[in-house]
Scaffold this active site. Structure first.
Site, PDB file in Angstrom:
ATOM      1  CG  ASP A  55      30.930-128.900  19.380  1.00 50.63           C
ATOM      2  OD1 ASP A  55      30.926-127.794  20.320  1.00 50.63           O
ATOM      3  OD2 ASP A  55      30.106-130.062  19.406  1.00 50.63           O
TER       4      ASP A  55
ATOM      5  CG  ASP B  81      25.949-127.633  23.299  1.00 50.19           C
ATOM      6  OD1 ASP B  81      25.764-128.038  24.629  1.00 50.19           O
ATOM      7  OD2 ASP B  81      27.050-126.157  23.818  1.00 50.19           O
TER       8      ASP B  81
HETATM    9  C1  XBP Z   1      26.784-124.684  20.717  1.00 48.88           C
HETATM   10  C2  XBP Z   1      25.787-123.191  20.736  1.00 48.88           C
HETATM   11  C3  XBP Z   1      25.364-122.910  21.760  1.00 48.88           C
HETATM   12  C4  XBP Z   1      24.611-123.558  22.695  1.00 48.88           C
HETATM   13  C5  XBP Z   1      23.712-123.216  23.979  1.00 48.88           C
HETATM   14  O1  XBP Z   1      27.341-124.618  19.150  1.00 48.88           O
HETATM   15  O2  XBP Z   1      24.924-122.931  19.381  1.00 48.88           O
HETATM   16  O3  XBP Z   1      25.015-121.983  20.824  1.00 48.88           O
HETATM   17  O4  XBP Z   1      23.461-124.089  21.855  1.00 48.88           O
HETATM   18  O5  XBP Z   1      25.162-122.299  24.605  1.00 48.88           O
HETATM   19  P1  XBP Z   1      28.659-126.117  19.276  1.00 48.88           P
HETATM   20  P2  XBP Z   1      25.303-120.771  25.638  1.00 48.88           P
HETATM   21  O6  XBP Z   1      28.188-126.926  20.065  1.00 48.88           O
HETATM   22  O7  XBP Z   1      29.152-125.705  18.303  1.00 48.88           O
HETATM   23  O8  XBP Z   1      30.134-124.792  20.462  1.00 48.88           O
HETATM   24  O9  XBP Z   1      23.508-120.715  25.621  1.00 48.88           O
HETATM   25  O10 XBP Z   1      25.686-121.104  26.341  1.00 48.88           O
HETATM   26  O11 XBP Z   1      25.613-119.905  24.345  1.00 48.88           O
HETATM   27 MG    MG Z   2      28.051-128.843  18.269  1.00 47.64          MG
END
Ligand code: XBP
Ligand code: MG
Length: 258
Positions: A14, A16
């Site tokens: 993953d 973020d």
């Molecule tokens: C990450 C997210 C994303 C980011 C924003 O979740 O929820 O929405 O917060 O990204 P994960 P965008 O780590 O589970 O992938 O604004 O580019 O959508």
């Molecule tokens: Mg995440």
């Protein structure tokens, strides 16, 4: 000797919260900067953003916020396009923020990626965020060439349903041509864990700023981070006993056979 053990073939990361703690001081700030540029008086503070994170995907998060906190703004004939363009602006701000190098990789991430490459284990990404953001983060932390180290990058709208749906992991597994039992996912959130488990992937959790109190039932292990030899991880849930305190290829291989 009969060998029924699976050998690890690929690690699915993953982005973020897992590669880097990008939410509070990355995405949140980029959303707020975009709101300002659009002359909106919206401000997502740290607590509100924590609540909004239950909705994965930036466009989906904006719409959810509007439905809940700014319903008057929903009265636009071009609402979907307007959200799209607000989100595009947010992505530009996020990319610029990454260029400043203000968000580092989490402990152990660079070390593990380098080791997996040496061991010829495939690397993949399964994320809700956009490809632009993944590229910007990798570029600013591991260097431009690191984008090519990943055999598959599954990002953003490439699948119809975002996490906690399994779609993004299923898409990445399909591209890798591997079974979930040959892989491990590394995640930081409950939504991410649900997504990976629904794709039958063994999943290691490294908790992040916003996620440490979430429910990680079903995870192969729940750790503070990937750890370094000089900075051991802390085990948050005791699912197994480890003979070392940093995550490496051997530890991941033992987790998929646990
Ligand atoms: C990450 C997210 C994303 C980011 C924003 O979740 O929820 O929405 O917060 O990204 P994960 P965008 O780590 O589970 O992938 O604004 O580019 O959508
Ligand atoms: Mg995440």
């Amino acid at each position: 000797m009969t060998n029924t053990q699976n050998k690890l073939q690929a690690v699915l990361f993953d982005v973020d919260g897992t590669l880097a703690d990008t939410e509070q001081d990355g995405h949140r700030l980029a959303f707020n900067a975009a709101f300002k540029q659009f002359n909106l008086d919206w401000n997502w503070d740290i607590d509100l953003y924590g609540e909004l994170l239950q909705v994965t995907g930036g466009k989906e998060r904006i719409r959810y916020f509007m439905e809940r906190y700014a319903p008057a703004a929903l009265n636009k004939s071009d609402l979907t396009d307007w959200i799209l363009s607000l989100h595009k602006t947010k992505t530009k701000f996020f990319e610029s923020l990454m260029e400043t190098g203000s968000i580092p990789l989490r402990p152990g991430v660079a070390r593990l990626i380098h080791e997996l490459r040496q061991e010829k284990i495939k690397l993949a990404i399964a994320t809700t965020t956009t490809m632009e953001n993944v590229t910007a983060l990798l570029k600013s932390t591991l260097g431009e060439e690191s984008i090519g180290w990943f055999d598959v990058i599954g990002a953003g709208d490439i699948v119809p349903m975002k996490k906690p749906a399994p779609d993004i992991y299923l898409w990445v597994l399909d591209q890798l041509k591997l079974t979930p039992q040959q892989c491990i996912a590394i995640e930081d959130s409950e939504n991410g864990l649900k997504s990976a488990l629904a794709a039958n992937l063994p999943t290691l959790i490294t908790v992040s700023g916003y996620t440490r109190l979430q429910d990680f039932n079903g995870a192969a292990a729940v750790l503070s981070d990937l750890g370094e030899p000089s900075q051991p991880f802390i085990q948050i849930q005791h699912t197994t006993t480890f003979d070392k305190e940093w995550v490496d290829y051997r530890l991941l291989n033992s987790l998929i056979n646990h």
